[in-house]
Design a protein around this motif. Structure first.
Motif, PDB file in Angstrom:
ATOM      1  N   GLN A 139       0.830  -1.206   0.000  1.00  0.00           N
ATOM      2  CA  GLN A 139       0.000   0.000   0.000  1.00  0.00           C
ATOM      3  C   GLN A 139       0.858   1.247   0.000  1.00  0.00           C
ATOM      4  OE1 GLN A 139      -3.429  -0.130  -0.341  1.00  0.00           O
ATOM      5  NE2 GLN A 139      -3.054   2.016  -0.840  1.00  0.00           N
ATOM      6  N   LYS A 140       1.969   1.224   0.747  1.00  0.00           N
ATOM      7  CA  LYS A 140       2.886   2.368   0.741  1.00  0.00           C
ATOM      8  C   LYS A 140       3.443   2.601  -0.666  1.00  0.00           C
ATOM      9  CE  LYS A 140       4.457   2.222   5.524  1.00  0.00           C
ATOM     10  NZ  LYS A 140       5.582   1.937   6.431  1.00  0.00           N
ATOM     11  N   LYS A 141       3.739   1.513  -1.380  1.00  0.00           N
ATOM     12  CA  LYS A 141       4.243   1.638  -2.754  1.00  0.00           C
ATOM     13  C   LYS A 141       3.181   2.248  -3.659  1.00  0.00           C
ATOM     14  CE  LYS A 141       8.256  -0.079  -2.022  1.00  0.00           C
ATOM     15  NZ  LYS A 141       9.412   0.774  -2.013  1.00  0.00           N
ATOM     16  N   GLN A 142       1.944   1.841  -3.473  1.00  0.00           N
ATOM     17  CA  GLN A 142       0.859   2.383  -4.295  1.00  0.00           C
ATOM     18  C   GLN A 142       0.627   3.858  -3.998  1.00  0.00           C
ATOM     19  OE1 GLN A 142      -2.183  -0.512  -3.243  1.00  0.00           O
ATOM     20  NE2 GLN A 142      -2.271  -1.139  -5.388  1.00  0.00           N
ATOM     21  N   ASP A 143       0.754   4.234  -2.736  1.00  0.00           N
ATOM     22  CA  ASP A 143       0.481   5.611  -2.321  1.00  0.00           C
ATOM     23  C   ASP A 143       1.675   6.544  -2.506  1.00  0.00           C
ATOM     24  OD1 ASP A 143      -2.016   4.670  -1.600  1.00  0.00           O
ATOM     25  OD2 ASP A 143      -1.529   4.513   0.537  1.00  0.00           O
ATOM     26  N   ASP A 144       2.809   6.018  -2.873  1.00  0.00           N
ATOM     27  CA  ASP A 144       4.021   6.818  -3.055  1.00  0.00           C
ATOM     28  C   ASP A 144       3.737   7.920  -4.082  1.00  0.00           C
ATOM     29  OD1 ASP A 144       6.591   7.806  -3.780  1.00  0.00           O
ATOM     30  OD2 ASP A 144       7.492   5.882  -3.242  1.00  0.00           O
ATOM     31  N   PRO A 145       4.025   9.191  -3.758  1.00  0.00           N
ATOM     32  CA  PRO A 145       3.714  10.285  -4.679  1.00  0.00           C
ATOM     33  C   PRO A 145       4.630  10.354  -5.910  1.00  0.00           C
ATOM     34  CG  PRO A 145       4.851  11.127  -2.752  1.00  0.00           C
ATOM     35  CD  PRO A 145       4.584   9.671  -2.498  1.00  0.00           C
ATOM     36  N   ARG A 146       5.736   9.618  -5.878  1.00  0.00           N
ATOM     37  CA  ARG A 146       6.641   9.627  -7.032  1.00  0.00           C
ATOM     38  C   ARG A 146       6.025   8.859  -8.200  1.00  0.00           C
ATOM     39  NH1 ARG A 146      11.646   6.740  -4.470  1.00  0.00           N
ATOM     40  NH2 ARG A 146       9.900   5.548  -3.651  1.00  0.00           N
ATOM     41  N   SER A 147       6.426   9.226  -9.414  1.00  0.00           N
ATOM     42  CA  SER A 147       5.998   8.458 -10.585  1.00  0.00           C
ATOM     43  C   SER A 147       6.719   7.107 -10.562  1.00  0.00           C
ATOM     44  CB  SER A 147       6.341   9.207 -11.874  1.00  0.00           C
ATOM     45  OG  SER A 147       7.749   9.205 -12.077  1.00  0.00           O
ATOM     46  N   THR A 148       6.196   6.154 -11.297  1.00  0.00           N
ATOM     47  CA  THR A 148       6.848   4.843 -11.382  1.00  0.00           C
ATOM     48  C   THR A 148       8.267   4.997 -11.908  1.00  0.00           C
ATOM     49  OG1 THR A 148       4.724   3.759 -11.689  1.00  0.00           O
ATOM     50  CG2 THR A 148       6.674   2.527 -12.394  1.00  0.00           C
ATOM     51  N   GLU A 149       8.458   5.897 -12.861  1.00  0.00           N
ATOM     52  CA  GLU A 149       9.792   6.129 -13.414  1.00  0.00           C
ATOM     53  C   GLU A 149      10.732   6.708 -12.352  1.00  0.00           C
ATOM     54  OE1 GLU A 149       6.919   7.077 -14.840  1.00  0.00           O
ATOM     55  OE2 GLU A 149       6.899   5.653 -16.515  1.00  0.00           O
ATOM     56  N   GLN A 150      10.205   7.568 -11.476  1.00  0.00           N
ATOM     57  CA  GLN A 150      11.025   8.110 -10.393  1.00  0.00           C
ATOM     58  C   GLN A 150      11.380   7.025  -9.379  1.00  0.00           C
ATOM     59  OE1 GLN A 150       8.318  11.249  -9.297  1.00  0.00           O
ATOM     60  NE2 GLN A 150       9.600  12.826 -10.261  1.00  0.00           N
ATOM     61  N   VAL A 151      10.450   6.127  -9.103  1.00  0.00           N
ATOM     62  CA  VAL A 151      10.737   5.003  -8.212  1.00  0.00           C
ATOM     63  C   VAL A 151      11.858   4.163  -8.811  1.00  0.00           C
ATOM     64  CG1 VAL A 151       9.810   2.865  -7.218  1.00  0.00           C
ATOM     65  CG2 VAL A 151       8.432   4.958  -7.187  1.00  0.00           C
ATOM     66  N   ASN A 152      11.779   3.891 -10.119  1.00  0.00           N
ATOM     67  CA  ASN A 152      12.830   3.129 -10.799  1.00  0.00           C
ATOM     68  C   ASN A 152      14.183   3.828 -10.672  1.00  0.00           C
ATOM     69  OD1 ASN A 152      11.200   1.030 -11.639  1.00  0.00           O
ATOM     70  ND2 ASN A 152      10.844   1.885 -13.660  1.00  0.00           N
ATOM     71  N   ALA A 153      14.209   5.143 -10.896  1.00  0.00           N
ATOM     72  CA  ALA A 153      15.465   5.896 -10.829  1.00  0.00           C
ATOM     73  C   ALA A 153      16.045   5.848  -9.416  1.00  0.00           C
ATOM     74  CB  ALA A 153      15.243   7.341 -11.270  1.00  0.00           C
ATOM     75  N   ASP A 154      15.180   6.000  -8.421  1.00  0.00           N
ATOM     76  CA  ASP A 154      15.675   5.953  -7.041  1.00  0.00           C
ATOM     77  C   ASP A 154      16.191   4.564  -6.679  1.00  0.00           C
ATOM     78  OD1 ASP A 154      15.034   8.622  -6.824  1.00  0.00           O
ATOM     79  OD2 ASP A 154      13.177   8.288  -5.709  1.00  0.00           O
ATOM     80  N   ALA A 155      15.532   3.531  -7.181  1.00  0.00           N
ATOM     81  CA  ALA A 155      15.998   2.156  -6.933  1.00  0.00           C
ATOM     82  C   ALA A 155      17.347   1.929  -7.600  1.00  0.00           C
ATOM     83  CB  ALA A 155      14.973   1.147  -7.440  1.00  0.00           C
ATOM     84  N   ALA A 156      17.526   2.429  -8.817  1.00  0.00           N
ATOM     85  CA  ALA A 156      18.799   2.274  -9.517  1.00  0.00           C
ATOM     86  C   ALA A 156      19.917   2.993  -8.745  1.00  0.00           C
ATOM     87  CB  ALA A 156      18.689   2.828 -10.938  1.00  0.00           C
ATOM     88  N   ARG A 157      19.595   4.127  -8.172  1.00  0.00           N
ATOM     89  CA  ARG A 157      20.584   4.875  -7.396  1.00  0.00           C
ATOM     90  C   ARG A 157      21.033   4.058  -6.191  1.00  0.00           C
ATOM     91  NH1 ARG A 157      19.597   8.238  -3.089  1.00  0.00           N
ATOM     92  NH2 ARG A 157      17.409   8.225  -3.641  1.00  0.00           N
ATOM     93  N   ARG A 158      20.082   3.398  -5.524  1.00  0.00           N
ATOM     94  CA  ARG A 158      20.432   2.586  -4.354  1.00  0.00           C
ATOM     95  C   ARG A 158      21.232   1.352  -4.739  1.00  0.00           C
ATOM     96  NH1 ARG A 158      15.198   4.175  -2.903  1.00  0.00           N
ATOM     97  NH2 ARG A 158      14.287   2.217  -3.594  1.00  0.00           N
ATOM     98  N   CYS A 159      21.043   0.862  -5.960  1.00  0.00           N
ATOM     99  CA  CYS A 159      21.766  -0.345  -6.407  1.00  0.00           C
ATOM    100  C   CYS A 159      23.183  -0.010  -6.870  1.00  0.00           C
ATOM    101  CB  CYS A 159      21.019  -1.022  -7.561  1.00  0.00           C
ATOM    102  SG  CYS A 159      19.441  -1.723  -7.051  1.00  0.00           S
ATOM    103  N   ALA A 160      23.406   1.226  -7.230  1.00  0.00           N
ATOM    104  CA  ALA A 160      24.709   1.598  -7.804  1.00  0.00           C
ATOM    105  C   ALA A 160      25.794   1.660  -6.769  1.00  0.00           C
ATOM    106  CB  ALA A 160      24.591   2.931  -8.523  1.00  0.00           C
TER     107      ALA A 160
END
Length: 160
Positions: A139-160
């Motif tokens: 539910q937190k993921k669904q309610d996240d105000p970021r766009s899906t593309e922004q979520v992807n970018a933030d995840a990539a940053r954490r993986c780098a």
């Protein structure tokens, strides 16, 4: 009549989406020395019976498997071409942001897609959890105000 004609008829009739049509075209490939128009026509007929119940990614995978069965000798050449075509370009923009543009071979691309799919699946109608803690996470993921593309970018940053 060209072997691809039934694809156009399916799109026109509304039984085949444009994305599925492109997936079929890309997956089955072109006529060559090993794969004749008749072989592609037969493969296409079989694929068109399944395509309405599949999404475009599934249609592409089925079409690619059909092509591989039609031209087993060409598998190695197609794999080599996919490997040779891979790239990842990075650009620093004038405002300091960094842009990425890449092309991955199918197996590497599937890894990238599955990683981001698992991160964003609750936003896209994916997995529904029975476990209360996992349901809260989703539910937190669904309610996240970021766009899906922004979520992807933030995840990539954490993986780098």
């Amino acid at each position: 009549m060209p072997w691809q004609a039934p694809i156009a008829r399916g799109v026109t009739a509304g039984t085949l989406s444009v994305d599925a049509a492109e997936a079929i075209r890309a997956g089955l490939g072109q006529i060559d020395a090993a794969v004749t128009a008749e072989k592609l026509r037969v493969a296409l007929a079989a694929l068109l019976t399944e395509a309405p119940s599949l999404n475009a990614d599934e249609v592409f995978k089925r079409a690619r498997r059909m092509r591989d069965r039609l031209d087993q000798a060409g598998i190695t050449a197609r794999e080599k071409q996919a490997h040779d075509d891979r790239y990842l370009k990075t650009y620093r923009l004038s405002n300091g942001n960094v842009r990425l543009n890449g092309l991955f071979a199918p197996e590497d691309g599937e890894f990238v897609l599955s990683t981001f799919d698992s991160i964003t699946s609750p936003r896209r109608g994916g997995v529904r959890f029975v476990d209360p803690e996992r349901a809260v996470w989703a539910q937190k993921k669904q309610d996240d105000p970021r766009s899906t593309e922004q979520v992807n970018a933030d995840a990539a940053r954490r993986c780098a």
